[in-house]
Design a protein around this motif. Structure first.
Motif, PDB file in Angstrom:
ATOM      1  N   PRO A 122       0.831  -1.210   0.000  1.00 11.33           N
ATOM      2  CA  PRO A 122       0.000   0.000   0.000  1.00 11.33           C
ATOM      3  C   PRO A 122       0.867   1.262   0.000  1.00 11.33           C
ATOM      4  O   PRO A 122       1.966   1.277   0.550  1.00 11.33           O
ATOM      5  CB  PRO A 122      -0.801  -0.114   1.293  1.00 11.33           C
ATOM      6  N   PHE A 123       0.354   2.317  -0.653  1.00 11.85           N
ATOM      7  CA  PHE A 123       1.080   3.580  -0.704  1.00 11.85           C
ATOM      8  C   PHE A 123       0.119   4.751  -0.818  1.00 11.85           C
ATOM      9  O   PHE A 123      -1.059   4.573  -1.134  1.00 11.85           O
ATOM     10  CB  PHE A 123       2.084   3.603  -1.870  1.00 11.85           C
ATOM     11  N   LEU A 124       0.658   5.935  -0.581  1.00  9.99           N
ATOM     12  CA  LEU A 124      -0.017   7.199  -0.844  1.00  9.99           C
ATOM     13  C   LEU A 124       0.816   7.895  -1.904  1.00  9.99           C
ATOM     14  O   LEU A 124       2.009   8.137  -1.695  1.00  9.99           O
ATOM     15  CB  LEU A 124      -0.086   8.058   0.428  1.00  9.99           C
ATOM     16  N   SER A 125       0.227   8.169  -3.052  1.00  9.48           N
ATOM     17  CA  SER A 125       0.957   8.892  -4.097  1.00  9.48           C
ATOM     18  C   SER A 125       0.579  10.374  -4.025  1.00  9.48           C
ATOM     19  O   SER A 125      -0.579  10.722  -3.786  1.00  9.48           O
ATOM     20  CB  SER A 125       0.651   8.324  -5.482  1.00  9.48           C
ATOM     21  N   LEU A 126       1.582  11.225  -4.213  1.00  7.94           N
ATOM     22  CA  LEU A 126       1.403  12.676  -4.180  1.00  7.94           C
ATOM     23  C   LEU A 126       1.903  13.248  -5.495  1.00  7.94           C
ATOM     24  O   LEU A 126       3.104  13.178  -5.787  1.00  7.94           O
ATOM     25  CB  LEU A 126       2.203  13.295  -3.039  1.00  7.94           C
ATOM     26  N   LEU A 127       1.023  13.813  -6.307  1.00  6.94           N
ATOM     27  CA  LEU A 127       1.449  14.480  -7.533  1.00  6.94           C
ATOM     28  C   LEU A 127       1.891  15.891  -7.145  1.00  6.94           C
ATOM     29  O   LEU A 127       1.067  16.721  -6.760  1.00  6.94           O
ATOM     30  CB  LEU A 127       0.326  14.532  -8.564  1.00  6.94           C
ATOM     31  N   CYS A 128       3.207  16.128  -7.207  1.00  2.31           N
ATOM     32  CA  CYS A 128       3.803  17.395  -6.760  1.00  2.31           C
ATOM     33  C   CYS A 128       4.116  18.267  -7.964  1.00  2.31           C
ATOM     34  O   CYS A 128       4.808  17.830  -8.893  1.00  2.31           O
ATOM     35  CB  CYS A 128       5.084  17.119  -5.976  1.00  2.31           C
ATOM     36  N   LYS A 129       3.633  19.505  -7.950  1.00  2.00           N
ATOM     37  CA  LYS A 129       3.842  20.438  -9.056  1.00  2.00           C
ATOM     38  C   LYS A 129       4.635  21.636  -8.558  1.00  2.00           C
ATOM     39  O   LYS A 129       4.279  22.249  -7.553  1.00  2.00           O
ATOM     40  CB  LYS A 129       2.501  20.884  -9.622  1.00  2.00           C
ATOM     41  N   THR A 130       5.717  21.963  -9.276  1.00  2.00           N
ATOM     42  CA  THR A 130       6.550  23.106  -8.893  1.00  2.00           C
ATOM     43  C   THR A 130       5.950  24.412  -9.408  1.00  2.00           C
ATOM     44  O   THR A 130       5.047  24.407 -10.254  1.00  2.00           O
ATOM     45  CB  THR A 130       7.971  22.965  -9.475  1.00  2.00           C
ATOM     46  N   ASP A 131       6.478  25.528  -8.917  1.00  2.87           N
ATOM     47  CA  ASP A 131       6.042  26.846  -9.393  1.00  2.87           C
ATOM     48  C   ASP A 131       6.358  27.045 -10.871  1.00  2.87           C
ATOM     49  O   ASP A 131       5.748  27.865 -11.537  1.00  2.87           O
ATOM     50  CB  ASP A 131       6.705  27.955  -8.575  1.00  2.87           C
ATOM     51  N   GLN A 132       7.332  26.271 -11.385  1.00  4.72           N
ATOM     52  CA  GLN A 132       7.717  26.369 -12.792  1.00  4.72           C
ATOM     53  C   GLN A 132       6.841  25.479 -13.679  1.00  4.72           C
ATOM     54  O   GLN A 132       7.040  25.422 -14.889  1.00  4.72           O
ATOM     55  CB  GLN A 132       9.196  25.983 -12.979  1.00  4.72           C
ATOM     56  N   GLY A 133       5.890  24.778 -13.086  1.00  9.20           N
ATOM     57  CA  GLY A 133       4.971  23.954 -13.851  1.00  9.20           C
ATOM     58  C   GLY A 133       5.445  22.532 -14.105  1.00  9.20           C
ATOM     59  O   GLY A 133       4.777  21.768 -14.795  1.00  9.20           O
ATOM     60  N   GLU A 134       6.582  22.151 -13.537  1.00  7.08           N
ATOM     61  CA  GLU A 134       7.059  20.778 -13.680  1.00  7.08           C
ATOM     62  C   GLU A 134       6.434  19.935 -12.570  1.00  7.08           C
ATOM     63  O   GLU A 134       6.091  20.451 -11.516  1.00  7.08           O
ATOM     64  CB  GLU A 134       8.582  20.719 -13.564  1.00  7.08           C
ATOM     65  N   GLU A 135       6.322  18.635 -12.806  1.00  2.63           N
ATOM     66  CA  GLU A 135       5.715  17.789 -11.788  1.00  2.63           C
ATOM     67  C   GLU A 135       6.404  16.436 -11.706  1.00  2.63           C
ATOM     68  O   GLU A 135       7.118  16.018 -12.618  1.00  2.63           O
ATOM     69  CB  GLU A 135       4.220  17.617 -12.055  1.00  2.63           C
ATOM     70  N   LEU A 136       6.184  15.790 -10.573  1.00  2.27           N
ATOM     71  CA  LEU A 136       6.711  14.454 -10.338  1.00  2.27           C
ATOM     72  C   LEU A 136       5.881  13.851  -9.208  1.00  2.27           C
ATOM     73  O   LEU A 136       5.448  14.568  -8.298  1.00  2.27           O
ATOM     74  CB  LEU A 136       8.186  14.517  -9.941  1.00  2.27           C
ATOM     75  N   THR A 137       5.648  12.557  -9.263  1.00  2.81           N
ATOM     76  CA  THR A 137       4.859  11.887  -8.236  1.00  2.81           C
ATOM     77  C   THR A 137       5.772  11.309  -7.164  1.00  2.81           C
ATOM     78  O   THR A 137       6.752  10.633  -7.469  1.00  2.81           O
ATOM     79  CB  THR A 137       3.994  10.775  -8.857  1.00  2.81           C
ATOM     80  N   ALA A 138       5.435  11.601  -5.921  1.00  2.00           N
ATOM     81  CA  ALA A 138       6.124  11.024  -4.765  1.00  2.00           C
ATOM     82  C   ALA A 138       5.281   9.861  -4.261  1.00  2.00           C
ATOM     83  O   ALA A 138       4.053   9.918  -4.272  1.00  2.00           O
ATOM     84  CB  ALA A 138       6.282  12.069  -3.664  1.00  2.00           C
ATOM     85  N   TYR A 139       5.953   8.803  -3.816  1.00  2.00           N
ATOM     86  CA  TYR A 139       5.260   7.650  -3.263  1.00  2.00           C
ATOM     87  C   TYR A 139       5.686   7.482  -1.811  1.00  2.00           C
ATOM     88  O   TYR A 139       6.869   7.336  -1.522  1.00  2.00           O
ATOM     89  CB  TYR A 139       5.587   6.382  -4.061  1.00  2.00           C
ATOM     90  N   LEU A 140       4.708   7.520  -0.916  1.00  2.00           N
ATOM     91  CA  LEU A 140       4.942   7.280   0.505  1.00  2.00           C
ATOM     92  C   LEU A 140       4.331   5.924   0.830  1.00  2.00           C
ATOM     93  O   LEU A 140       3.108   5.740   0.726  1.00  2.00           O
ATOM     94  CB  LEU A 140       4.303   8.380   1.349  1.00  2.00           C
ATOM     95  N   TYR A 141       5.176   4.975   1.184  1.00  2.00           N
ATOM     96  CA  TYR A 141       4.725   3.594   1.361  1.00  2.00           C
ATOM     97  C   TYR A 141       4.159   3.353   2.755  1.00  2.00           C
ATOM     98  O   TYR A 141       4.578   3.967   3.736  1.00  2.00           O
ATOM     99  CB  TYR A 141       5.851   2.624   1.016  1.00  2.00           C
ATOM    100  N   LEU A 142       3.188   2.452   2.814  1.00  2.00           N
ATOM    101  CA  LEU A 142       2.460   2.165   4.048  1.00  2.00           C
ATOM    102  C   LEU A 142       2.638   0.716   4.496  1.00  2.00           C
ATOM    103  O   LEU A 142       1.819   0.185   5.241  1.00  2.00           O
ATOM    104  CB  LEU A 142       0.972   2.478   3.847  1.00  2.00           C
ATOM    105  N   SER A 143       3.720   0.075   4.053  1.00  2.00           N
ATOM    106  CA  SER A 143       4.022  -1.289   4.492  1.00  2.00           C
ATOM    107  C   SER A 143       4.376  -1.258   5.977  1.00  2.00           C
ATOM    108  O   SER A 143       4.635  -0.197   6.551  1.00  2.00           O
ATOM    109  CB  SER A 143       5.199  -1.847   3.693  1.00  2.00           C
ATOM    110  N   ASP A 144       4.405  -2.423   6.596  1.00  2.00           N
ATOM    111  CA  ASP A 144       4.771  -2.506   8.011  1.00  2.00           C
ATOM    112  C   ASP A 144       6.129  -1.853   8.266  1.00  2.00           C
ATOM    113  O   ASP A 144       6.330  -1.175   9.271  1.00  2.00           O
ATOM    114  CB  ASP A 144       4.798  -3.953   8.489  1.00  2.00           C
ATOM    115  N   ALA A 145       7.062  -2.035   7.343  1.00  2.00           N
ATOM    116  CA  ALA A 145       8.412  -1.500   7.520  1.00  2.00           C
ATOM    117  C   ALA A 145       8.483   0.015   7.322  1.00  2.00           C
ATOM    118  O   ALA A 145       9.359   0.670   7.870  1.00  2.00           O
ATOM    119  CB  ALA A 145       9.374  -2.176   6.545  1.00  2.00           C
ATOM    120  N   ALA A 146       7.539   0.583   6.555  1.00  2.00           N
ATOM    121  CA  ALA A 146       7.642   2.005   6.194  1.00  2.00           C
ATOM    122  C   ALA A 146       6.585   2.899   6.825  1.00  2.00           C
ATOM    123  O   ALA A 146       6.737   4.123   6.816  1.00  2.00           O
ATOM    124  CB  ALA A 146       7.570   2.148   4.674  1.00  2.00           C
TER     125      ALA A 146
END
Length: 127
Positions: A29-53
């Motif tokens: 399981p994870f939470l994905s975050l679509l992150c957009k910069t002020d310059q209009g570029e973007e990238l998705t961050a993944y925050l994992y929800l496993s027991d270890a993370a």
């Protein structure tokens, strides 16, 4: 409209445009975050929800987005909020791509909150 992806490693101030709870092909399981910069570029961050993370992910969500521990409303709690992302180059299937390595709170200068504001405010800088 497709936004350009972040092309270079570095630290970027961004806004979470959207978020989604999901799971990887392996079932993590994870939470994905679509992150957009002020310059209009973007990238998705993944925050994992496993027991270890999960402990580290919850700590990040609290520090960056004032998360109240309710995963039922986590998407609403993070969407539209600012963050600082650290992007690094990663080799994957023979190709180099950019990956969000860290999601941090947006802070200035030293990165530490100012604790002695009353003392500073009382000083006279100009006589």
């Amino acid at each position: 409209m497709i936004m350009p992806l972040i092309q270079n490693p570095g630290r970027y101030t961004a806004t979470v445009e959207s978020a989604e709870l999901g799971q990887s092909e392996k079932g993590t399981p994870f939470l994905s975050l679509l992150c957009k910069t002020d310059q209009g570029e973007e990238l998705t961050a993944y925050l994992y929800l496993s027991d270890a993370a999960v402990e580290r992910t919850v700590k990040t969500l609290r520090e960056v987005f004032a998360f109240d521990n309710s995963f039922e409303s986590v998407v609403q709690q993070v969407t539209g909020k600012p963050c600082s992302i650290v992007v690094e180059a990663e080799e994957y299937e023979g190709k180099t791509r950019m990956k969000v390595k860290w999601v941090n709170a947006v802070v200035g200068g030293s990165g530490k909150p100012l604790e002695n504001l009353p003392e500073i405010a009382d000083r006279k800088f100009l006589d």
